[in-house]
Design an enzyme around this catalytic site. Sequence first.
Site, mmCIF file in Angstrom:
data_model
loop_
_atom_site.group_PDB
_atom_site.id
_atom_site.type_symbol
_atom_site.label_atom_id
_atom_site.label_comp_id
_atom_site.label_asym_id
_atom_site.label_seq_id
_atom_site.Cartn_x
_atom_site.Cartn_y
_atom_site.Cartn_z
ATOM 1 N N SER A 1 0.848 -1.196 0.000
ATOM 2 C CA SER A 1 0.000 0.000 0.000
ATOM 3 C C SER A 1 0.877 1.237 0.000
ATOM 4 C CB SER A 1 -0.878 0.001 1.256
ATOM 5 O OG SER A 1 -1.358 1.319 1.468
ATOM 6 N N HIS B 1 -1.328 -1.319 -4.133
ATOM 7 C CA HIS B 1 -2.585 -0.946 -3.473
ATOM 8 C C HIS B 1 -2.601 0.565 -3.229
ATOM 9 C CE1 HIS B 1 -6.033 -1.952 -0.780
ATOM 10 N NE2 HIS B 1 -5.564 -0.994 0.010
ATOM 11 N N ASP C 1 -4.726 3.679 -1.549
ATOM 12 C CA ASP C 1 -5.753 3.991 -0.560
ATOM 13 C C ASP C 1 -6.282 5.401 -0.760
ATOM 14 O OD1 ASP C 1 -5.983 1.654 1.189
ATOM 15 O OD2 ASP C 1 -3.864 2.019 1.605
ATOM 16 N N MET D 1 -8.846 8.237 0.440
ATOM 17 C CA MET D 1 -9.629 8.625 1.635
ATOM 18 C C MET D 1 -10.109 10.064 1.493
ATOM 19 S SD MET D 1 -7.234 7.028 4.606
ATOM 20 C CE MET D 1 -6.440 5.416 4.415
ATOM 21 N N HIS E 1 -8.501 1.181 -3.450
ATOM 22 C CA HIS E 1 -9.401 0.972 -2.317
ATOM 23 C C HIS E 1 -10.050 2.319 -1.994
ATOM 24 C CE1 HIS E 1 -9.511 -0.150 2.296
ATOM 25 N NE2 HIS E 1 -10.705 0.003 1.779
ATOM 26 N N MET F 1 -12.147 4.634 0.083
ATOM 27 C CA MET F 1 -12.735 4.881 1.400
ATOM 28 C C MET F 1 -13.366 6.263 1.341
ATOM 29 S SD MET F 1 -9.560 3.260 3.494
ATOM 30 C CE MET F 1 -8.520 3.337 2.037
ATOM 31 N N MET G 1 -11.301 -5.978 6.081
ATOM 32 C CA MET G 1 -10.527 -4.918 6.738
ATOM 33 C C MET G 1 -10.143 -5.410 8.134
ATOM 34 S SD MET G 1 -9.985 -2.443 4.738
ATOM 35 C CE MET G 1 -9.109 -1.463 5.967
ATOM 36 N N ASP H 1 -6.465 -6.443 4.659
ATOM 37 C CA ASP H 1 -5.827 -5.128 4.642
ATOM 38 C C ASP H 1 -5.808 -4.532 6.041
ATOM 39 O OD1 ASP H 1 -4.958 -2.567 4.057
ATOM 40 O OD2 ASP H 1 -6.702 -2.015 2.851
HETATM 41 C C1 DX5 Z 1 -6.056 1.485 6.028
HETATM 42 C C2 DX5 Z 1 -5.677 1.207 4.589
HETATM 43 C C3 DX5 Z 1 -4.564 0.259 4.451
HETATM 44 C C4 DX5 Z 1 -3.269 0.722 5.049
HETATM 45 C C5 DX5 Z 1 -2.587 -0.479 5.601
HETATM 46 O O1 DX5 Z 1 -7.159 2.310 6.051
HETATM 47 O O2 DX5 Z 1 -6.777 0.700 3.862
HETATM 48 O O3 DX5 Z 1 -4.383 -0.148 3.102
HETATM 49 O O4 DX5 Z 1 -2.415 1.337 4.143
HETATM 50 O O5 DX5 Z 1 -1.471 -0.055 6.287
HETATM 51 P P1 DX5 Z 1 -0.665 -1.026 7.238
HETATM 52 O O6 DX5 Z 1 -0.215 -2.179 6.394
HETATM 53 O O7 DX5 Z 1 0.444 -0.170 7.723
HETATM 54 O O8 DX5 Z 1 -1.618 -1.448 8.323
HETATM 55 ZN ZN ZN Z 2 -6.407 -0.224 1.819
#
Ligand code: DX5
Ligand code: ZN
Length: 223
Positions: free
Chosen positions: A7, A32, A34, A36, A65, A67, A136, A175
């Site tokens: 990620s 990956h 993320d 947000m 992903h 969010m 998750m 994840d």
């Molecule tokens: C959290 C994200 C993850 C995050 C994971 O909201 O969706 O993808 O980057 O990070 P680690 O591997 O550090 O928990």
């Molecule tokens: Zn993620």
Amino acid sequence: MVKIAPSILSADFGRLAEQVAEAEEAGADWIHVDVMDGSFVPNITIGPAVTEAVRSATDLPVDVHLMIRNPDQHLSAFADAGADYLTVHQETCIHLHKTISSIRELGVKPGITVNPATPLQAIEGILSYVDLALVMSVNPGFGGQSFIPSSTEKIEKLKDMIDRKCLEGIELQVDGGINIDTAASAVSAGSSVLVAGSAVFRHPKGISEAIHLLRRAASGELS
Ligand code: DX5
Ligand code: ZN
């Protein structure tokens, strides 16, 4: 063999292309991304422009992903940016089947996920329409959190649901909090894709060594 999806949330954004290339070189399977929005989750990260930059930096599948609230408004922008997978949260979709169908119509593989406290029953009916189901294992929003122990059982339950429906083609992703201590149990429970942010990009030995260690851990070699 289990896939590893670093990620970029924990990457050095000033050297993003270089770090993505290093992850690919070290044997990462997917990248990956993320996304947000500061509303569905407390943090704000990146959007289509950075996704496009990641797309240009690698030949690996780009796994996005989302969010974000109202994901339907942004699906085409992420498809145009080069996403291979687009995963949405059930909690953000009022018309989930429509959202998943829209993703597929854009030529992207749809994925579905739920927060740790949302039961799997919320996504059982959509599983036959998706290419990826994500457990998750932290509350979404930040990298570097600890794996929630009950997630292992949730992975097992999801694996069982997928098997009972004979949906062998679905990737079962996990994840959050994946590292050399948690990878093996996530794989034994049934995960086929491990997302790892801080365990890859913040590892003191560097990205390549981190991916090699994670792969060994995932195969049970370090247990
Ligand atoms: C959290 C994200 C993850 C995050 C994971 O909201 O969706 O993808 O980057 O990070 P680690 O591997 O550090 O928990
Ligand atoms: Zn993620």
